[in-house]
Motif scaffolding. Structure first.
Motif, PDB file in Angstrom:
ATOM      1  N   GLY A 193       0.785  -1.227   0.000  1.00 26.52           N
ATOM      2  CA  GLY A 193       0.000   0.000   0.000  1.00 26.52           C
ATOM      3  C   GLY A 193       0.818   1.278   0.000  1.00 26.52           C
ATOM      4  N   PHE A 194       2.097   1.178   0.335  1.00 33.19           N
ATOM      5  CA  PHE A 194       2.897   2.395   0.454  1.00 33.19           C
ATOM      6  C   PHE A 194       3.321   2.914  -0.916  1.00 33.19           C
ATOM      7  CE2 PHE A 194       3.416   0.384   4.621  1.00 33.19           C
ATOM      8  CZ  PHE A 194       2.986   1.427   5.426  1.00 33.19           C
ATOM      9  N   THR A 195       3.200   4.229  -1.073  1.00 25.68           N
ATOM     10  CA  THR A 195       3.500   4.918  -2.323  1.00 25.68           C
ATOM     11  C   THR A 195       4.723   5.818  -2.108  1.00 25.68           C
ATOM     12  OG1 THR A 195       2.177   6.841  -1.733  1.00 25.68           O
ATOM     13  CG2 THR A 195       1.011   4.993  -2.790  1.00 25.68           C
ATOM     14  N   PRO A 196       5.203   6.498  -3.167  1.00 23.94           N
ATOM     15  CA  PRO A 196       6.323   7.445  -2.986  1.00 23.94           C
ATOM     16  C   PRO A 196       6.042   8.558  -1.977  1.00 23.94           C
ATOM     17  CG  PRO A 196       6.131   6.855  -5.290  1.00 23.94           C
ATOM     18  CD  PRO A 196       4.937   6.236  -4.597  1.00 23.94           C
ATOM     19  N   PHE A 197       4.776   8.819  -1.663  1.00 18.48           N
ATOM     20  CA  PHE A 197       4.425   9.789  -0.621  1.00 18.48           C
ATOM     21  C   PHE A 197       5.173   9.492   0.667  1.00 18.48           C
ATOM     22  CE2 PHE A 197       1.742  11.072   2.987  1.00 18.48           C
ATOM     23  CZ  PHE A 197       1.318  12.352   2.642  1.00 18.48           C
ATOM     24  N   TRP A 198       5.451   8.207   0.908  1.00 16.56           N
ATOM     25  CA  TRP A 198       6.045   7.772   2.166  1.00 16.56           C
ATOM     26  C   TRP A 198       7.570   7.823   2.167  1.00 16.56           C
ATOM     27  CZ3 TRP A 198       3.567   6.805   6.653  1.00 16.56           C
ATOM     28  CH2 TRP A 198       2.159   6.828   6.583  1.00 16.56           C
ATOM     29  N   ASP A 199       8.201   8.096   1.031  1.00 13.20           N
ATOM     30  CA  ASP A 199       9.660   8.047   0.976  1.00 13.20           C
ATOM     31  C   ASP A 199      10.293   8.982   2.008  1.00 13.20           C
ATOM     32  OD1 ASP A 199       9.342   6.251  -1.062  1.00 13.20           O
ATOM     33  OD2 ASP A 199      10.008   7.608  -2.663  1.00 13.20           O
ATOM     34  N   ILE A 200       9.824  10.214   2.061  1.00 14.96           N
ATOM     35  CA  ILE A 200      10.397  11.176   3.004  1.00 14.96           C
ATOM     36  C   ILE A 200      10.062  10.783   4.440  1.00 14.96           C
ATOM     37  CG2 ILE A 200       8.413  12.755   2.909  1.00 14.96           C
ATOM     38  CD1 ILE A 200      12.125  13.731   3.315  1.00 14.96           C
ATOM     39  N   LEU A 201       8.922  10.151   4.651  1.00 13.69           N
ATOM     40  CA  LEU A 201       8.516   9.766   6.002  1.00 13.69           C
ATOM     41  C   LEU A 201       9.370   8.616   6.520  1.00 13.69           C
ATOM     42  CD1 LEU A 201       4.662  10.028   5.509  1.00 13.69           C
ATOM     43  CD2 LEU A 201       6.193  11.700   6.561  1.00 13.69           C
ATOM     44  N   PHE A 202       9.677   7.659   5.662  1.00 16.07           N
ATOM     45  CA  PHE A 202      10.539   6.560   6.098  1.00 16.07           C
ATOM     46  C   PHE A 202      11.992   7.026   6.216  1.00 16.07           C
ATOM     47  CE2 PHE A 202       7.131   3.612   4.274  1.00 16.07           C
ATOM     48  CZ  PHE A 202       6.592   3.370   5.536  1.00 16.07           C
ATOM     49  N   ALA A 203      12.397   7.990   5.392  1.00 11.84           N
ATOM     50  CA  ALA A 203      13.723   8.587   5.569  1.00 11.84           C
ATOM     51  C   ALA A 203      13.797   9.315   6.910  1.00 11.84           C
ATOM     52  CB  ALA A 203      14.022   9.544   4.416  1.00 11.84           C
ATOM     53  N   HIS A 204      12.719   9.998   7.275  1.00  9.05           N
ATOM     54  CA  HIS A 204      12.627  10.693   8.561  1.00  9.05           C
ATOM     55  C   HIS A 204      12.708   9.707   9.721  1.00  9.05           C
ATOM     56  CE1 HIS A 204      10.032  12.581  11.810  1.00  9.05           C
ATOM     57  NE2 HIS A 204      10.899  13.553  11.605  1.00  9.05           N
ATOM     58  N   ALA A 205      12.120   8.525   9.542  1.00 11.46           N
ATOM     59  CA  ALA A 205      12.188   7.500  10.588  1.00 11.46           C
ATOM     60  C   ALA A 205      13.631   7.064  10.838  1.00 11.46           C
ATOM     61  CB  ALA A 205      11.334   6.296  10.194  1.00 11.46           C
ATOM     62  N   GLU A 206      14.445   7.092   9.784  1.00  9.75           N
ATOM     63  CA  GLU A 206      15.850   6.704   9.905  1.00  9.75           C
ATOM     64  C   GLU A 206      16.716   7.845  10.438  1.00  9.75           C
ATOM     65  OE1 GLU A 206      17.271   3.709   9.315  1.00  9.75           O
ATOM     66  OE2 GLU A 206      15.310   2.821   8.898  1.00  9.75           O
ATOM     67  N   ASP A 207      16.419   9.079  10.020  1.00 11.75           N
ATOM     68  CA  ASP A 207      17.232  10.236  10.399  1.00 11.75           C
ATOM     69  C   ASP A 207      16.308  11.446  10.510  1.00 11.75           C
ATOM     70  OD1 ASP A 207      18.974  12.396  10.653  1.00 11.75           O
ATOM     71  OD2 ASP A 207      20.425  11.598   9.219  1.00 11.75           O
TER      72      ASP A 207
END
Length: 288
Positions: free
Chosen positions: A136-150
């Protein structure tokens, strides 16, 4: 006709005001409506009276959203586990023994935690962009998962999701031109007013960071689907670029007998297809 009117109520849970909308006769089958980001129970304002003649509807605002309390990040642990605890305590306070859940966006990890922990309470699941699969995850989430890492390196990128431009985009993107006039502008303006409250940015950053841990629950959610076979109705915008249509289709793996409707709209399908969705829900709940 009094029972058809929406009642706006507030109770204290763990010392915090929890606002909820309620309509219908509590002796009738209950549907718990769980909203997503950046909305509130306001997203169900039209669905509630459309179903209240035959069903009991309860729609809370999560802590930090709508008319519920908004303690600071130093006063409250903003996590999906904690939001679930508050919701469970509201369920107990209102003595909701058995109910269907309507899950949208953030409402999905909350509702599915409740369902997988207490499956005997759940009569059915209605998912409108309520994700439970990695597909279900789209490119909308790329920055959010990057934020989860850093967090520090990506906070500015996440903050773009708190702007009026993005809030309006969530409502209008993927909506056919002939349905745009069905979206009430106060919907995104009300959401934006919530986001613009002093201190709310820190709350939303914390919840976006915490979202990563919802994915750890997906195997449990999917095992719950396979083991308990809850009746499922999917009413999902096929053009949703926040939780993509692949996330809707993924439910077929574990709940192949579910009822699936991919609607020609975006993330806030109730705004543009409320009449269709309420009809699907009536048919679905009547079979339970």
């Amino acid at each position: 006709m009094t029972s058809f009117s929406t009642r706006h109520q507030t109770v204290q849970i763990d010392g915090l005001d929890v606002f909820y909308r309620e309509a219908g006769d509590p002796s009738k089958p209950t549907v718990l409506l769980l909203h997503g980001f950046p909305s509130s129970s306001h997203m169900f304002r039209n669905l509630i009276p459309a179903l209240a003649d035959e069903y009991h509807l309860v729609a809370p605002d999560h802590i930090g959203f709508g008319r519920s309390a908004m303690p600071s990040v130093n006063q409250f642990t903003y996590s999906f586990d904690r939001l679930t605890e508050i919701t469970e305590k509201l369920i107990d306070r209102l003595e909701l023994d058995r109910f269907a859940i309507y899950i949208h966006d953030y409402g999905a990890p909350i509702g599915l935690r409740i369902a997988s922990s207490r499956p005997e309470r759940i009569t059915g699941i209605i998912s409108q962009s309520g994700n439970a699969y990695l597909e279900g995850f789209t490119p909308f989430w790329d920055i959010l998962f990057a934020h989860a890492e850093d967090r520090a390196a990506n906070e500015d990128g996440v903050r773009a999701y708190f702007t009026l431009t993005t809030t309006k985009w969530q409502y209008t993107h993927g909506v056919p031109a002939d349905r745009l006039d069905r979206i009430a502008p106060e919907a995104w303006l009300l959401d934006q007013a919530g986001l613009d409250r002093r201190g709310n940015d820190a709350i939303q950053l914390q919840l976006f960071w915490d979202y990563q841990f919802n994915l750890d629950g997906y195997p449990k959610f999917q095992e719950y689907f396979r083991t308990h076979r809850p009746p499922l109705l999917v009413t999902w915008g096929r053009n949703d670029e926040i939780f993509g249509a692949a996330g809707a289709e993924a439910f077929r793996r574990d709940l192949p007998d579910g009822e699936f409707h991919l609607l020609d709209t975006g993330h806030f399908a109730l705004e543009t297809h409320g009449e269709e969705i309420s009809g699907y829900i009536r048919d679905f709940l009547a079979r339970l």
